[in-house]
Design a protein around this motif. Structure first.
Motif, PDB file in Angstrom:
ATOM      1  N   MET A  15      12.765  29.215   1.286  1.00 49.39           N
ATOM      2  CA  MET A  15      11.808  29.923   0.422  1.00 49.39           C
ATOM      3  C   MET A  15      10.551  30.384   1.174  1.00 49.39           C
ATOM      4  SD  MET A  15      13.148  30.064  -2.584  1.00 49.39           S
ATOM      5  CE  MET A  15      12.031  30.052  -3.994  1.00 49.39           C
ATOM      6  N   HIS A  66       9.256  33.871   1.091  1.00 50.87           N
ATOM      7  CA  HIS A  66       8.788  34.411  -0.191  1.00 50.87           C
ATOM      8  C   HIS A  66       7.405  33.884  -0.589  1.00 50.87           C
ATOM      9  CE1 HIS A  66      12.703  36.180  -1.170  1.00 50.87           C
ATOM     10  NE2 HIS A  66      13.245  35.081  -0.694  1.00 50.87           N
ATOM     11  N   LYS A 124      12.222  28.919 -14.769  1.00 50.94           N
ATOM     12  CA  LYS A 124      11.239  28.097 -14.073  1.00 50.94           C
ATOM     13  C   LYS A 124      10.704  28.853 -12.859  1.00 50.94           C
ATOM     14  CE  LYS A 124      10.398  23.591 -12.029  1.00 50.94           C
ATOM     15  NZ  LYS A 124      11.019  22.447 -11.362  1.00 50.94           N
ATOM     16  N   SER A 125      11.583  29.327 -12.014  1.00 49.72           N
ATOM     17  CA  SER A 125      11.163  30.206 -10.927  1.00 49.72           C
ATOM     18  C   SER A 125      12.337  31.087 -10.552  1.00 49.72           C
ATOM     19  CB  SER A 125      10.655  29.417  -9.730  1.00 49.72           C
ATOM     20  OG  SER A 125      11.682  28.656  -9.169  1.00 49.72           O
ATOM     21  N   VAL A 173      11.820  34.086  -7.976  1.00 48.02           N
ATOM     22  CA  VAL A 173      11.705  34.758  -6.683  1.00 48.02           C
ATOM     23  C   VAL A 173      12.389  33.914  -5.609  1.00 48.02           C
ATOM     24  CG1 VAL A 173      10.046  35.411  -4.880  1.00 48.02           C
ATOM     25  CG2 VAL A 173       9.610  36.020  -7.280  1.00 48.02           C
ATOM     26  N   GLY A 174      13.277  34.532  -4.873  1.00 45.25           N
ATOM     27  CA  GLY A 174      13.954  33.846  -3.782  1.00 45.25           C
ATOM     28  C   GLY A 174      15.193  33.082  -4.200  1.00 45.25           C
ATOM     29  N   HIS A 175      15.497  33.072  -5.489  1.00 44.29           N
ATOM     30  CA  HIS A 175      16.692  32.358  -5.945  1.00 44.29           C
ATOM     31  C   HIS A 175      17.880  33.309  -6.045  1.00 44.29           C
ATOM     32  CE1 HIS A 175      14.713  28.579  -6.578  1.00 44.29           C
ATOM     33  NE2 HIS A 175      13.754  29.170  -7.281  1.00 44.29           N
ATOM     34  N   ASN A 187      21.891  30.125  -8.880  1.00 47.42           N
ATOM     35  CA  ASN A 187      20.728  29.364  -9.335  1.00 47.42           C
ATOM     36  C   ASN A 187      20.215  29.882 -10.676  1.00 47.42           C
ATOM     37  OD1 ASN A 187      17.754  28.999  -9.673  1.00 47.42           O
ATOM     38  ND2 ASN A 187      18.018  27.662  -7.880  1.00 47.42           N
ATOM     39  N   LEU A 203      19.123  39.625  -3.895  1.00 47.09           N
ATOM     40  CA  LEU A 203      19.661  38.321  -4.315  1.00 47.09           C
ATOM     41  C   LEU A 203      20.177  38.350  -5.753  1.00 47.09           C
ATOM     42  CD1 LEU A 203      17.082  35.734  -2.885  1.00 47.09           C
ATOM     43  CD2 LEU A 203      19.488  35.970  -2.236  1.00 47.09           C
TER      44      LEU A 203
END
Lengths: 410, 410
Positions: free
Chosen positions: A45, A48, B144-145, B147-149, B153, B180
């Motif tokens: 991560m 990011h 939850k989050s 960005v970058g997942h 996920n 992604l």
């Protein structure tokens, strides 16, 4: 090639730990959470993650309540957002704008991000080339009033302004598509007046017609205007969004300069605690979005912007910014000929002197209003005091303007 | 059919003659000049002239500097502007926004103006119909989050949220088109998770996928999302402009509810002196532009809006407004199950309870986070005190939530 966009915020808080706040912004607006991530996930991560670059805390000398603030700079990896202004703004100030007293002061976009923006198609130099005027500030005038007037009236207003030797005439920003003066007809009769005036003055002229309508029809309307002879456009950027401006400016069929009007800007920039700083709002973002000329409140008139902020807008339009052309600064409102030396001192010669009342309100009439400005510009460029220039033979228009409005010392 | 749009401003000035100022606005933003017009011209221009409806001056009790203001109402004839939000805003607040300390508080659009706006295609009732939930507040959760997942996920996060019995799941507003989790793939895997969860819960679910990209591609992107199975959209209205929202909402091929995100709203509403009031910005204009659901800062969390302003946004979304459907209010930020009785007291049952941390941060996990909210909603509707409900068998999730976050008395 740089790959992070840097946002500068001013955050007011009497007690906050600004370093902690900065960290929470940098994490919260990117990866969401950090310290609790497993190490393997952190490695993945990392690219990011937002980074706090600096936090400058300003403690008020007297401990006055409400005056403690910090300037916070945070770097946002480009990889997190698409290469458009809405994505950038939503990332760096979307949710954050609602989180207490915080103002977005500046954005340094990366070379990578900027590469998606051709910027002004003409820019300052291109506008000069179109007009074939390279050695002096330009002169722009606006209609006296437009709402409720018919084509004949607008044509007459246009012709009188054009006879005064102005380089650009712009529509009023509140002139929308209407049965009295519809877009294409308006362009035709105004450009006809421009040609007629040019026979008298020998001078080229750009007419920035107001581009309005539903968002999805703007490009078509712009093409219609151009097909009807329009050689410039006026656009209320903030009422439609920067991205619309960006798309219009890079449309190959809309091959005329676009002047950005600052309508609604005052909803964003004047508060010290909230909003978006003027040099970003009206400077850098307008240029990035492709405005060839940008109108903004002058520090001289009734619609005032503090001079420091004003010059920051100008600098954002003229300073090097990646590969982008410069945009012509057009400080507007409250301009009369007696201000010209001061304007040139403040803005240099790469400026558009823009007047409404200072042209139409001239005691000898609208054309003389334009002449007075041209005479003032000539005097200022040659270093001749305005009073001296006004006394010279042929400069009666300048003399009358000075009698009417006075001179503000440069 | 009424033919004037009425703007309400709050103007601060320690000395101004507010009646004079109001008159100058009414004339200046319409016909430009009035008293010097010949009588014949006045008769012709009368229908374009703005009218001052009222001026309420508030003198500060103690004469405190900076606190004298007036609420000014001005009627603008519809004939002066086209039937779109940019034209209306530029007319009533374009130049004026830059003219000292003045805030646009409200707009009462005419029946004639409103007739060009279909408004929310689904609205509050339509969203209830789609979900087949008519007897309780809805529950929304956010990732939850993001960005970058990757897709796996996101799918897992989605499934866990869906299992908790939420009615709507929305993308994070900072999730843009990215390699992604590209739009169509994201819709496919999330809707797959929704179907899988529905087999468990027997409950319908809307997924509001974030609509992003260049303005001219938004409609196409929305259609792609719908074709891939999206049954709702999230849209950052203020970063693109109200007119873009309006055009999307009336596009017959984009036949899913649109949730308006308030990103950037804090650049407009919090200052008392500048900008645009929250109930207009996030209430009336969002509804006019066609938002089926509108997110706005709750008065409970870290991103705070004063409760009075908050309820004014709700009222603007729910009160009668010409022929327009109502929009679902979604007060957001800082929501946990212990707040549910208070939310229902403040907002009634026509509200979407929207939680992020209050779901993902639940001690028993994400699905339990949803269950705790549903249990809290059930308790509040039946008038059962939360503590009592939490002690009941099967309500362990609510118990754990209350232990973690407490209860705020309604």
């Amino acid at each position: 090639m740089s790959q992070v966009c840097i946002a500068t915020y001013r955050s007011y808080d009497d007690r906050a730990d600004f370093h902690k706040k900065a960290l929470s912004i940098a994490v919260g607006l990117t990866v969401g959470s950090w310290t609790e991530l497993p190490e393997a996930k952190k490695a993945e991560m990392e690219k990011h993650l937002g980074k706090v670059l600096s936090v400058e805390v300003h403690e008020p000398a007297n401990g006055a309540a409400g005056e403690r603030y910090a300037d916070i700079r945070i770097a946002y990896p480009d990889i997190n957002f698409s290469q458009d202004i809405p994505a950038l703004l939503v990332t760096v100030f979307g949710k954050l704008s609602m989180d207490g007293r915080i103002k977005l002061i500046d954005l340094d976009v990366s070379e990578n991000f900027a590469s998606a923006f051709p910027g002004p198609r003409f820019g300052l130099q291109g506008v000069r080339d179109l007009l074939d005027v390279h050695d002096r500030p330009l002169l722009m005038s606006i209609f006296k009033s437009v709402v409720g007037h018919d084509l004949a009236n607008l044509q007459e207003q246009f012709y009188k302004q054009a006879l005064g030797g102005v380089d650009l005439i712009k529509d009023d920003e509140i002139l929308f598509e209407n049965p009295l003066t519809p877009l294409e007809k308006r362009v035709e009769i105004c450009m006809e007046a421009a040609r007629k005036a040019q026979e008298e003055t020998g001078q080229k002229l750009l007419y920035a017609v107001n581009l309005t309508g539903p968002t999805s029809q703007l490009a078509a309307n712009a093409r219609k205007a151009v097909a009807a002879g329009a050689n410039a456009l006026l656009f209320n950027v903030l009422s439609y969004g920067y991205d619309v401006m960006h798309e219009l400016s890079k449309d190959p069929e809309i091959n005329v300069p676009i002047a950005a009007h600052p309508a609604l800007a005052g909803a964003f920039y004047p508060s010290p605690h909230y909003g978006i700083g003027a040099s970003l709002l009206l400077g850098k973002l307008m240029r990035l979005a492709g405005a060839d000329l940008v109108l903004f409140p002058s520090p001289y008139g009734s619609v005032v912007m503090p001079k420091e902020e004003n010059l920051a807008v100008k600098d954002a339009l003229l300073s090097p910014l990646h590969q982008l052309r410069t945009s012509f600064p057009v400080p507007s409102a409250g301009i009369h000929p007696g201000l010209v030396p001061l304007i040139l001192k403040d803005f240099g010669t790469d400026v558009v002197v823009n007047a409404g009342g200072g042209i139409h309100g001239h005691p000898m009439g609208t054309a003389a209003g334009g002449h007075a400005f041209r005479q003032a510009i000539q005097a200022a460029l040659s270093g001749t005091p305005l009073l001296e220039a006004a006394a010279a033979e042929g400069n009666e228009a300048l003399q009358a303007a000075i009698t009417a409005w006075g001179i503000k010392e440069a």
